[in-house]
Every structure is written in structure tokens, then in C-alpha cells.
Design an enzyme around this catalytic site. Structure first.
Site, short mmCIF file in Angstrom:
data_model
loop_
_atom_site.label_atom_id
_atom_site.label_comp_id
_atom_site.label_asym_id
_atom_site.label_seq_id
_atom_site.Cartn_x
_atom_site.Cartn_y
_atom_site.Cartn_z
N THR A 349 0.82 -1.21 0.00
CA THR A 349 0.00 0.00 0.00
C THR A 349 0.85 1.26 0.00
O THR A 349 1.93 1.27 0.56
CB THR A 349 -0.88 -0.02 1.26
OG1 THR A 349 -1.66 -1.18 1.23
CG2 THR A 349 -1.76 1.21 1.35
N GLY A 431 0.03 -0.50 5.37
CA GLY A 431 0.60 -1.76 5.83
C GLY A 431 -0.40 -2.76 6.36
O GLY A 431 -0.39 -3.09 7.55
N GLY A 432 -1.31 -3.26 5.50
CA GLY A 432 -2.19 -4.37 5.83
C GLY A 432 -2.89 -4.24 7.17
O GLY A 432 -3.46 -3.19 7.49
#
Length: 531
Positions: A349, A431-432
């Protein structure tokens, strides 16, 4: 908000203060955004030029085949945009009957890309500069080449090792049969051609014209479900925001299908604790935040889905004050707990931020999900397609169960902080699964604990994993780690440069009266720039 001259955390960066600011994870993208402001554009123009440039210079986290979300303050009102794509019409449950879980790479993970529709919608409604101008820096980088930065080079190497066998990947991203090294120039003429067509047609070529036809033809060549009709029927939605207060601060997030609601729930749960009595780096403050986020994430992972398909539990149910207070009472102040899912009563991302002197502030995020996404790259176009389909569940009873023309559960979330007088901070932490957790950490550090944006970004982070698991950065003080272990947390240590593990934060905070101050994450290659 006060700027601090002494920072207790290991970073040489200072917060950047200016009337106009852009903060991104890559210096070239930050400069692309700043150039739009110099040319008379506003914060939306700056954000879009940076986002478009990031598809070229940071392909390890996003691309033309990404999804995107945005929250912006136009000077008078807050707006939310959901530009995430839906699944192909042929994605029935039967299609995946032979799978134990949703595919993570390849064509069977590809949903319709929405980022281009975000660029078009934001520019048409709020931009000042011609749409084509926003593409000039990115096209230049793709056509003429750019030197690959260190963090991106490492991620590129990793992605190439995993995805070189995927259709079209090596042809585009492995010139000379390998990933480019840090400092080497990378060109992508196909990427430049695609961006030119998107710019000339205001996105129509991507969803209805020649570019769409190339995508659909490549899908058909590999017996994939994605069709020209799937692309043509895509739409982005002006969805507004959902919010939750913590004292005088009000955090705004995009409604589901994203995980932003978990950040709101975390803050709501923490409102019912004694965290206000603690210091920023007190082990007890970390413990309370960790426990609150475990509770919030367990619920979000179970209930969040495409808003059109959330029929059993609603957003209001999940944000109900009484429910969050009850969840807060489940926290043992002295021990870590492995929480189950609650029962609300029915009823890799990129992130960037931009702000301008007129008062406009933009929080924008776009992502291919897992680094390069699915690994599928349409030949000659530079389009790396996302793998957002991996976010669906194969459990037919789950609200997030895979189905046709449906948005999957999404990890990427832009954040925006308000108070009762107006906008406070546009921010995000890419970041997820780190993202909602990072939002809570950034809000508390800047608002409750009084840290400036750079200090808040520099501070060591933690990340809830599974069960009692908590990943912490190696920069976390030993005495804090020891105390958390004594409370029963299963601590694992990771270095701050662990890919997307602890995210990459970009923050722009309003200063009292006039101007802004920004922080940019040292875990990435990026920077905050302004004038």
C-alpha cells in the site's frame, strides 16, 4: 500541537512546517505533488499527482491496477470516497469450490481496479488544474526512467522472487531477468502509454476503451473471469465517513468494506479505560491499546463486508457506546487475554497526505494489496493488477463471502481527525492489518500525549497478530518488552524495516491559527515537503 526540539526516539528527522505540504512514502512523488501546488493547484491536485507518480516509482505497493480511498476537507465540509472495485460477475461460490481459501496470487485474486476512478472523481469535483497536467511527472518518470530507491529495491527483489512466474510480470518488472537494484534506473514505456491514454480520455480508455479491451483480452487468454462489462460497470461512491470521538477528538474513517471501523471501535473501547492517566510509552498504555485493538479487530474480521451485504450486524451496532463500554470491561488491566468475537446487538500500500494554504486537506490511500498485487501484469501497459479478491471468505455464512459484483473486505484506510472547531489532521499508516492499529497509535500520540507528527511517526510500534501474539519493533525499550511479557503477551521482535510489518505513516497536522506541520515515516524512502 507543539513542535518538539528533543525527540526521545531514534530518528534524525524534524517535523516540517509550512503553509502548503505534501507527505508521501517516496521523494519523487512528494515533489510531483508539490509541483502542482507551485503551479496554482490545490491539495487535491497535489495528492493526485503524487498518487499517479507513486504507481511508477513505488510499484511494490501500488499501481494503475490498484484500489483507492480518500477523505478530504474542502474548506467547509468533509467528504469520503470509496473507489474500491468489485468482484467479476462470474465469481460465484461454485467457482472456488475446489479451494480451501481464496487464492492469494494470479488471475483468481483479481478484482476490478478502482484507483483510476478515484483520480477522475476527485479531479472533476475538487481539482483546479487540468486533469492531464496531473500526469506529467509520472509520465516523465515512466518514459525517461528514475533511480530506484533503497526500500523499494529490497521489496522489488522480494516480489520478483515470488511472482516472476505470473503472467506478464517478468516482462515488465524484471528487465535483464532480475529486479533492479537501488540506484539503477528503471523505465516503463508501457506504463507511460497507459497513463497518457487515461489522461487524454479522463479515465474512459481504462474502463470502456482500448486499455479496457487489452485487460479483458489478457483475462480471456488465461480463462479468467474479469470481462469488459465488469470494467465498464465499475463506479466509485461518495460514501461520506463514519466517526467516533475520544475526548475532544473525532476520528473519521471510510465506512465498510474497509477496516477503518476497527480504529473507531478501538478508540471507543479505550474511552472506557484509564489510559488518560498514563504516559505515551508506559507499558500499561501499550497493554490497554493492544487489548482494545484485539477486541476491535476480532469483531471487524468477523462482521465487516461490502456495506450492501452487511445485513446481520450494522455499523451502528458495532459503534454503539454501550457495546464498546461492555467490550472495555472485558480488558484485564494486568493480564493479556485471547478474546473471541463479540456479539453487537442487532440494530504491499501507499499512503499520502496533502494540505494547502486555502485550508483544503486530503487523506489518500491506494494499494495493490500484497506488494505487486496478484502478480498479473497486462503486457505492454505497466498495469499490475491487484489481488483484493484474497480478502473474501469462502465461508458461505460469512457476510464477506465471495460472490459476484461484490466488494471484498479491505485493509487500506485513510484517516482524518476533526475536533469541534474543524479539521485537525489528515493521516494514514499503510501496511495491511497494521493500519487500524496504527491509526489508534497516531491519534493517541498526537492528541492525548501531545507529540508532534514526526515524533509520533518515529516512536516504536506494536502490532497485534493472533491469539496473545504481539509483534514489536526492536527499538521498543527492553523494560517495556519485559513488562508486556510479564502480563502474558506473546512478544515477537521485528526490525522497523520489515517490509510493511509496521507500516509507513504520513501525517499532516494543522497548527493553531495558520499553517501545518507534517511527519514522514523513516521506515520508508519518503519525505514531507512544503512551502
Amino acid at each position: 500541537m507543539h513542535l518538539q526540539s528533543h525527540h526521545p526516539y531514534p530518528s534524525r528527522r524534524s517535523a516540517v512546517a509550512a503553509d502548503n505540504l505534501v507527505a508521501t512514502s517516496h521523494p519523487l512523488a512528494a515533489q510531483a505533488g508539490l509541483s502542482m501546488l507551485y503551479q496554482g493547484g490545490n491539495a487535491v491536485d497535489a495528492a493526485l499527482a503524487a498518487a499517479i507518480a507513486l504507481t511508477v516509482v513505488e510499484p511494490t505497493g501500488n499501481g494503475i491496477g490498484s484500489d483507492a480511498f480518500a477523505i478530504l476537507w474542502d474548506g467547509a465540509e468533509l467528504h469520503g470516497l470509496n473507489a474500491s472495485g468489485r468482484s467479476p460477475a462470474n465469481w460465484t461460490a461454485e467457482r472456488f469450490s475446489g479451494h480451501a481459501k481464496m487464492p492469494f496470487h494470479g488471475w483468481e485474486s483479481v478484482t476490478v481496479p478502482g484507483a483510476v476512478s478515484a483520480w477522475v472523481n476527485l479531479s472533476e469535483r475538487f481539482g483546479k488544474l487540468p486533469f492531464e497536467k496531473l500526469f506529467e511527472p509520472a509520465i516523465g518518470y515512466a518514459q525517461n526512467g528514475f533511480p530506484v530507491s533503497p526500500v523499494i529495491a529490497a521489496l522489488w527483489q522480494r516480489g520478483a522472487g515470488q511472482l516472476s512466474h505470473q503472467p506478464g510480470f517478468a516482462e515488465t518488472f524484471m528487465p535483464d531477468g532480475r529486479a533492479p537494484k537501488a540506484g539503477e534506473y528503471f523505465k516503463s514505456p508501457g506504463h507511460a502509454r497507459t497513463l497518457k491514454r487515461i489522461a487524454e480520455t479522463k479515465g474512459k480508455a481504462f474502463y470502456e476503451g482500448d486499455i479496457a479491451e487489452e485487460i479483458a483480452a489478457f483475462a480471456a487468454e488465461h480463462d479468467a473471469a474479469l470481462t469488459l462489462d465488469d470494467l465498464a460497470t465499475h463506479r466509485a461512491d461518495w460514501c461520506g465517513t463514519i466517526s467516533k470521538g475520544f475526548d475532544d477528538s473525532i476520528l473519521h474513517e471510510i465506512p465498510p468494506n474497509g477496516q477503518g471501523i476497527a480504529a473507531l471501535m478501538g478508540l471507543g473501547i479505550l474511552s472506557g479505560t484509564n489510559i488518560r492517566d498514563l504516559d505515551a510509552d508506559d507499558p500499561q498504555a501499550h497493554h490497554l491499546q493492544i487489548e482494545a485493538m484485539k477486541l476491535a479487530l476480532r469483531d471487524a474480521e468477523h462482521y465487516v463486508a461490502d456495506l450492501d451485504h452487511m445485513r446481520n450486524i450494522t455499523v451502528s451496532d458495532m459503534l454503539d457506546d454501550g457495546y464498546l463500554a461492555a467490550r472495555a470491561r472485558e480488558i484485564d488491566p494486568n493480564r493479556a487475554s485471547d478474546f473471541g468475537v463479540g456479539a453487537p446487538r442487532h440494530g504491499g500500500t501507499v499512503y499520502l497526505s496533502a494540505a494547502d494554504a486555502s485550508g483544503m486537506m486530503v487523506s489518500f490511500i491506494q494499494s495493490n494489496y500484497a506488494g505487486f498485487g496478484s502478480g498479473v501484469v497486462v503486457p505492454g501497459t505497466g498495469i499490475a493488477l491487484q489481488n483484493r479478491g484474497a480478502g473474501f471468505s469462502l465461508d458461505p455464512s460469512n457476510q464477506n463471502a465471495v460472490g459476484p459484483r461484490k466488494r471484498p473486505f479491505h485493509t487500506i484506510i485513510p484517516g482524518f481527525l476533526m475536533d469541534h472547531e474543524g479539521p485537525v489532521m489528515s493521516f494514514g499508516v499503510m501496511g495491511g492489518p497494521m493500519q487500524a492499529q496504527g491509526h489508534v497509535q497516531m491519534v493517541l500520540r498526537t492528541q492525548l500525549f501531545g507529540q508532534d507528527p514526526q515524533m509520533a511517526v518515529d516512536a516504536p510500534r506494536w502490532r497485534v497478530t493472533d491469539g496473545l501474539g504481539v509483534a514489536c519493533e526492536t527499538t521498543m525499550p527492553a523494560e517495556v518488552l519485559e513488562r508486556l511479557r510479564a502480563m502474558g503477551h506473546d512478544i515477537s521482535l521485528e526490525t522497523p524495516d520489515n517490509a510493511f510489518g509496521f507500516g509507513g505513516a504520513q501525517l499532516i497536522h494543522r497548527l493553531p491559527g495558520k499553517g501545518y506541520v507534517a511527519g514522514s515515516d523513516p521506515r520508508k524512502d519518503g519525505m514531507a515537503v512544503g512551502f
